[in-house]
Write a protein that holds these residues in place. Structure first.
Motif, PDB file in Angstrom:
ATOM      1  N   VAL A  68      41.239   7.461  -1.565  1.00  0.00           N
ATOM      2  CA  VAL A  68      41.715   6.440  -0.631  1.00  0.00           C
ATOM      3  C   VAL A  68      40.584   6.108   0.343  1.00  0.00           C
ATOM      4  CG1 VAL A  68      43.311   5.989   1.281  1.00  0.00           C
ATOM      5  CG2 VAL A  68      44.146   7.025  -0.846  1.00  0.00           C
ATOM      6  N   ALA A  69      40.354   4.819   0.552  1.00  0.00           N
ATOM      7  CA  ALA A  69      39.269   4.364   1.422  1.00  0.00           C
ATOM      8  C   ALA A  69      39.783   3.311   2.390  1.00  0.00           C
ATOM      9  CB  ALA A  69      38.124   3.776   0.596  1.00  0.00           C
ATOM     10  N   ALA A  70      39.185   3.271   3.571  1.00  0.00           N
ATOM     11  CA  ALA A  70      39.494   2.254   4.573  1.00  0.00           C
ATOM     12  C   ALA A  70      38.397   2.305   5.635  1.00  0.00           C
ATOM     13  CB  ALA A  70      40.867   2.483   5.205  1.00  0.00           C
ATOM     14  N   GLY A  71      38.399   1.299   6.504  1.00  0.00           N
ATOM     15  CA  GLY A  71      37.437   1.264   7.597  1.00  0.00           C
ATOM     16  C   GLY A  71      36.718  -0.052   7.773  1.00  0.00           C
ATOM     17  N   GLU A  72      36.930  -1.005   6.865  1.00  0.00           N
ATOM     18  CA  GLU A  72      36.182  -2.261   6.954  1.00  0.00           C
ATOM     19  C   GLU A  72      36.493  -3.045   8.222  1.00  0.00           C
ATOM     20  OE1 GLU A  72      38.247  -5.638   4.407  1.00  0.00           O
ATOM     21  OE2 GLU A  72      38.218  -3.754   3.270  1.00  0.00           O
ATOM     22  N   TYR A  73      37.649  -2.781   8.851  1.00  0.00           N
ATOM     23  CA  TYR A  73      37.995  -3.470  10.087  1.00  0.00           C
ATOM     24  C   TYR A  73      37.713  -2.618  11.315  1.00  0.00           C
ATOM     25  CZ  TYR A  73      40.327  -6.473   6.734  1.00  0.00           C
ATOM     26  OH  TYR A  73      40.590  -7.288   5.658  1.00  0.00           O
ATOM     27  N   GLY A  74      36.873  -1.619  11.162  1.00  0.00           N
ATOM     28  CA  GLY A  74      36.460  -0.816  12.306  1.00  0.00           C
ATOM     29  C   GLY A  74      35.362  -1.517  13.079  1.00  0.00           C
ATOM     30  N   TYR A  75      35.594  -1.735  14.370  1.00  0.00           N
ATOM     31  CA  TYR A  75      34.635  -2.471  15.194  1.00  0.00           C
ATOM     32  C   TYR A  75      33.884  -1.592  16.189  1.00  0.00           C
ATOM     33  CZ  TYR A  75      36.863  -6.734  13.449  1.00  0.00           C
ATOM     34  OH  TYR A  75      37.349  -7.735  12.651  1.00  0.00           O
ATOM     35  N   ASP A  76      34.238  -0.308  16.245  1.00  0.00           N
ATOM     36  CA  ASP A  76      33.507   0.586  17.142  1.00  0.00           C
ATOM     37  C   ASP A  76      33.642   2.019  16.650  1.00  0.00           C
ATOM     38  OD1 ASP A  76      36.140   1.160  17.780  1.00  0.00           O
ATOM     39  OD2 ASP A  76      35.851   1.074  19.950  1.00  0.00           O
ATOM     40  N   LEU A  77      32.824   2.884  17.209  1.00  0.00           N
ATOM     41  CA  LEU A  77      32.764   4.267  16.753  1.00  0.00           C
ATOM     42  C   LEU A  77      34.089   4.982  16.958  1.00  0.00           C
ATOM     43  CD1 LEU A  77      30.750   6.327  15.583  1.00  0.00           C
ATOM     44  CD2 LEU A  77      30.199   6.985  17.932  1.00  0.00           C
ATOM     45  N   THR A  78      34.809   4.643  18.019  1.00  0.00           N
ATOM     46  CA  THR A  78      36.063   5.323  18.328  1.00  0.00           C
ATOM     47  C   THR A  78      37.083   5.158  17.210  1.00  0.00           C
ATOM     48  OG1 THR A  78      35.673   4.958  20.686  1.00  0.00           O
ATOM     49  CG2 THR A  78      37.908   5.534  20.030  1.00  0.00           C
ATOM     50  N   TYR A  79      37.157   3.956  16.621  1.00  0.00           N
ATOM     51  CA  TYR A  79      38.089   3.745  15.511  1.00  0.00           C
ATOM     52  C   TYR A  79      37.768   4.694  14.361  1.00  0.00           C
ATOM     53  CZ  TYR A  79      40.192   1.868  11.315  1.00  0.00           C
ATOM     54  OH  TYR A  79      40.886   1.770  10.139  1.00  0.00           O
ATOM     55  N   PHE A  80      36.500   4.807  14.021  1.00  0.00           N
ATOM     56  CA  PHE A  80      36.122   5.650  12.893  1.00  0.00           C
ATOM     57  C   PHE A  80      36.398   7.121  13.182  1.00  0.00           C
ATOM     58  CE2 PHE A  80      33.684   1.770  12.222  1.00  0.00           C
ATOM     59  CZ  PHE A  80      33.983   1.512  10.902  1.00  0.00           C
ATOM     60  N   ALA A  81      36.225   7.527  14.422  1.00  0.00           N
ATOM     61  CA  ALA A  81      36.558   8.902  14.783  1.00  0.00           C
ATOM     62  C   ALA A  81      38.040   9.161  14.559  1.00  0.00           C
ATOM     63  CB  ALA A  81      36.168   9.172  16.232  1.00  0.00           C
ATOM     64  N   ARG A  82      38.891   8.214  14.963  1.00  0.00           N
ATOM     65  CA  ARG A  82      40.335   8.369  14.750  1.00  0.00           C
ATOM     66  C   ARG A  82      40.667   8.396  13.259  1.00  0.00           C
ATOM     67  NH1 ARG A  82      40.771   4.327  18.857  1.00  0.00           N
ATOM     68  NH2 ARG A  82      41.363   2.812  17.255  1.00  0.00           N
ATOM     69  N   LEU A  83      40.026   7.523  12.494  1.00  0.00           N
ATOM     70  CA  LEU A  83      40.268   7.450  11.053  1.00  0.00           C
ATOM     71  C   LEU A  83      39.975   8.787  10.385  1.00  0.00           C
ATOM     72  CD1 LEU A  83      40.793   5.367   8.630  1.00  0.00           C
ATOM     73  CD2 LEU A  83      38.291   5.237   8.483  1.00  0.00           C
ATOM     74  N   VAL A  84      38.856   9.372  10.753  1.00  0.00           N
ATOM     75  CA  VAL A  84      38.442  10.637  10.151  1.00  0.00           C
ATOM     76  C   VAL A  84      39.313  11.785  10.643  1.00  0.00           C
ATOM     77  CG1 VAL A  84      36.557  12.310  10.051  1.00  0.00           C
ATOM     78  CG2 VAL A  84      36.079   9.883   9.704  1.00  0.00           C
ATOM     79  N   GLN A  85      39.569  11.823  11.938  1.00  0.00           N
ATOM     80  CA  GLN A  85      40.365  12.912  12.507  1.00  0.00           C
ATOM     81  C   GLN A  85      41.785  12.931  11.971  1.00  0.00           C
ATOM     82  OE1 GLN A  85      39.858  12.114  16.683  1.00  0.00           O
ATOM     83  NE2 GLN A  85      37.714  12.797  16.685  1.00  0.00           N
ATOM     84  N   ALA A  86      42.284  11.767  11.569  1.00  0.00           N
ATOM     85  CA  ALA A  86      43.638  11.678  11.021  1.00  0.00           C
ATOM     86  C   ALA A  86      43.723  12.166   9.577  1.00  0.00           C
ATOM     87  CB  ALA A  86      44.143  10.243  11.105  1.00  0.00           C
ATOM     88  N   GLY A  87      42.576  12.446   8.961  1.00  0.00           N
ATOM     89  CA  GLY A  87      42.588  12.837   7.559  1.00  0.00           C
ATOM     90  C   GLY A  87      43.085  11.718   6.670  1.00  0.00           C
TER      91      GLY A  87
END
Length: 369
Positions: free
Chosen positions: A246-265
């Motif tokens: 499963v992949a996602a993240g193309e609508y991430g506009y800042d580092l904080t979003y990606f941190a949440r994405l990763v931390q959520a597993g």
């Protein structure tokens, strides 16, 4: 070269390029693509960056970002990035502002490499000699013949060993057609090519799981945005119940979003887009967050924008060889890359910067504003 090279000017332009046929994914349809280019000038060199999105990004560059970049040392790209982020604070740092910042940031990195007379990948520090790509298209608007033609070219003519198609047509309302098209794609590409699907958030959680199980015999390896990329719990639920990554993240506009994405597993592979996430400066930080959590990163769309930073990224999985952007970049830039055997791109180390020169004459019919 002098130790201090002040930036002299920042200019931006917007272009609207028709698609070669109507394109659609699970949630939207489009017939044209808007590209905003940025040029940064210093020391008799020019760096070029771009983003895909709203033409309003051009006005943001001219009205808000250029003023905080001009006069800064061209060698200090992270400082310029921070200054742009501060300037955009009260505008809404995410969305269009992030796209504008991304385009300027890429132009600054391109400029720095040209001032030093080196390929951008060398300036960033190469981690690999080749960059894997996957063919991306298979739009829901395509008929069977278009899908077969596109995938045949990528797999059987260009030797790209992985391809992606759009599904979840009509917000998941045409599930049977999705299943039929996935079966067709597998027949066309054969058993040895990796098959990826992208729902663009068009399914619900359990529907996405049902679809993944229904196509288990077709060996789908990558399930992109099975549900909305804002639904981190939903992404994790799908991830826990399917065999595809499963992949996602193309609508991430800042580092904080990606941190949440990763931390959520929520994902098996992080996607990030240099043209949206904050350019090369922020993309490298996103890659570090992914690496710290034992995840790969994949470049979303705009393959030539990503090529050099991808070559400098140890935990890269691949880049998206997205049909619409490939066509535009090959049409409007000299020096555009071509797929090499095995489905990889190679940086031409004899060309400084990102190796591309914008073709003003070719672009002028599409310029807007």
């Amino acid at each position: 070269m002098d130790a201090d090279v002040p930036i002299e000017a920042v200019t931006a332009a917007a272009y609207r390029i028709p698609t070669d046929s109507p394109e659609a994914d699970g949630t939207i349809t489009w017939t044209e693509t808007t590209m905003v280019t940025v040029r940064v000038h210093a020391g008799e060199q020019t760096g070029t960056g771009w983003t895909y999105g709203a033409a309003a990004a051009r006005a943001l560059v001219a009205d808000k970002l250029a003023g905080v970049v001009v006069g800064r040392d061209a060698m200090d790209v992270p400082g310029a990035y921070d200054a742009m982020s501060c300037a955009a604070r009260n505008l809404g740092r995410l969305g269009i502002a992030a796209c504008a910042i991304s385009a300027v940031d890429v132009a600054l990195w391109d400029l720095k490499a040209r001032l030093l007379g080196v390929r951008l990948a060398r300036l960033l520090g190469r981690a690999r000699d080749t960059v894997p790509i996957y063919g991306s298209g298979g739009f829901t608007s395509y008929d069977d013949a278009q899908l077969e033609s596109q995938f045949t070219r990528w797999v059987h003519e260009q030797g790209i060993p992985r391809v992606k198609m759009k599904i979840a047509e009509g917000w998941g309302s045409r599930e049977e057609r999705d299943l039929t098209r996935i079966a067709q794609a597998r027949r066309v590409i054969g058993p040895d090519t990796e098959l990826f699907v992208d729902a663009n958030g068009g399914y619900g959680r359990k529907q996405a799981i049902r679809v993944a199980r229904a196509v288990a015999d077709h060996d789908v390896r990558w399930f992109e945005e099975p549900v909305s990329s804002d639904d981190l719990d939903g992404l994790r639920e799908v991830r826990d119940n399917v065999t595809a990554d499963v992949a996602a993240g193309e609508y991430g506009y800042d580092l904080t979003y990606f941190a949440r994405l990763v931390q959520a597993g929520a994902v098996d592979c992080v996607q990030a887009d240099v043209s949206r996430c904050g350019g090369i400066t922020e993309w490298q930080r996103v890659a570090a967050v992914a690496a710290a959590n034992n995840l790969h990163i994949s470049g979303h769309c705009a393959p030539h924008l990503h090529l050099d930073v991808a070559a400098a990224t140890s935990n890269l999985r691949h880049l998206e060889w997205f049909h619409d952007h490939v066509r535009i970049e090959q049409m409007l830039f000299d020096g555009a890359a071509q797929p090499q055997p095995g489905g990889v791109l190679v940086t031409d180390l004899d060309r400084p910067g990102h190796g591309l020169q914008f073709r003003d004459e070719a672009a002028s019919p599409y310029r807007i504003g």
